[in-house]
Design an enzyme around this catalytic site. Sequence first.
Site, PDB file in Angstrom:
ATOM      1  N   ASP A 102       0.850  -1.182   0.000  1.00 45.63           N
ATOM      2  CA  ASP A 102       0.000   0.000   0.000  1.00 45.63           C
ATOM      3  C   ASP A 102       0.900   1.251   0.000  1.00 45.63           C
ATOM      4  O   ASP A 102       1.955   1.252  -0.646  1.00 45.63           O
ATOM      5  CB  ASP A 102      -0.952  -0.054   1.204  1.00 45.63           C
ATOM      6  N   TYR A 144     -13.144   6.624  -3.531  1.00 39.90           N
ATOM      7  CA  TYR A 144     -12.820   6.815  -2.117  1.00 39.90           C
ATOM      8  C   TYR A 144     -11.659   7.774  -1.873  1.00 39.90           C
ATOM      9  O   TYR A 144     -11.680   8.549  -0.904  1.00 39.90           O
ATOM     10  CB  TYR A 144     -12.565   5.464  -1.433  1.00 39.90           C
ATOM     11  N   TYR A 227      -3.473   9.981   2.007  1.00 42.96           N
ATOM     12  CA  TYR A 227      -4.426  10.474   1.009  1.00 42.96           C
ATOM     13  C   TYR A 227      -4.224  11.930   0.615  1.00 42.96           C
ATOM     14  O   TYR A 227      -4.193  12.273  -0.573  1.00 42.96           O
ATOM     15  CB  TYR A 227      -5.852  10.191   1.487  1.00 42.96           C
ATOM     16  N   HIS A 287      -5.925  -7.120  -2.056  1.00 48.26           N
ATOM     17  CA  HIS A 287      -5.119  -6.025  -1.520  1.00 48.26           C
ATOM     18  C   HIS A 287      -4.359  -6.410  -0.248  1.00 48.26           C
ATOM     19  O   HIS A 287      -3.371  -5.765   0.097  1.00 48.26           O
ATOM     20  CB  HIS A 287      -6.040  -4.826  -1.242  1.00 48.26           C
TER      21      HIS A 287
END
Length: 312
Positions: A102, A144, A227, A287
């Site tokens: 990730d 998202y 993010y 994931h």
Amino acid sequence: MEIEHSHLSINGLNLHIAQIGKDELGTVVFLHGFPEIWYSWRHQMIAVAKAGYKAIVPDWRGYGLSDQPQDPENAAWEDLVSDMLGILDALSISKAFLVAKDFGAFPAYQFALIYPDRTCGVISIGIPFAPMRGSYDSLPEGFYIKRWREIGRAEADFGRFDAKRVVRTIYILFSKNEIPIAPEGKEIIDLADSSTPLPEWFTEEDLSTYASLYEKNGFTYPLQMPYRALGKQYDVPDPKIQVPVLLIQGEKDYVFKFPGIYEIIKEGIMQKYVPNLEITYMPEGNHFAQEQFPDQVNQLIIRFLKGHHVNA
């Protein structure tokens, strides 16, 4: 062997470190993503320790049992790279393997670019390397990442529930093959409810562990990093990674459907910047492949470690 826990003072913050094993053959540093913490690598830590390596897993700043930065809105990728260097120096580790997934893959690749002499090799689960910036413009408003980059929106969405419900929903959504996208009038956490079953490889006990570790810091820093910090990675001149790299790509990881990711992996773009690259595909891998198929991932990691000696 048991996993030991401690804190290190790094760059003015107390960072939580989980570790196990002796460095007979070398040291492996595992780097988590979101909504994860050190616990995400529990299966791999024990496997590499049994194989003769020392496993070190930090909670990133602002995550798990590590301190929250005083100014989370200023989250920067270079801080994570600096923390990694500080951890190696504090533990007197001259060189280490990096295993990441990730967003943890971004500082792992950056570290290998800047400090190749401190890096034995990089293993990334699901995140390829390419220096160009990705674009999400083609994805709808309910994507998202677009939602979570909007200041205040995710805070309001998450704030309706406790940490356990938030982590539960994100684990369920991220385990699927489809990119999480909320329709108009719904928020991301509305996409699954308390009756939606957990993935079969993720137990209620696992969920409780994650939830308890998110209760310390909440989601303030995790929403900033990664993010709201996306696109702010600093550039490195001649971004060619010289150390060996293994990409373990789950073919049912929703990130594989992000714009440009397929091309970077399948059309040789990553190979241009990573000459010593190996790619292994996991047809059913999602994931969270390291938790979904721990034995298979452990074998791939250990094979890579054994094939690249620390002093090579």
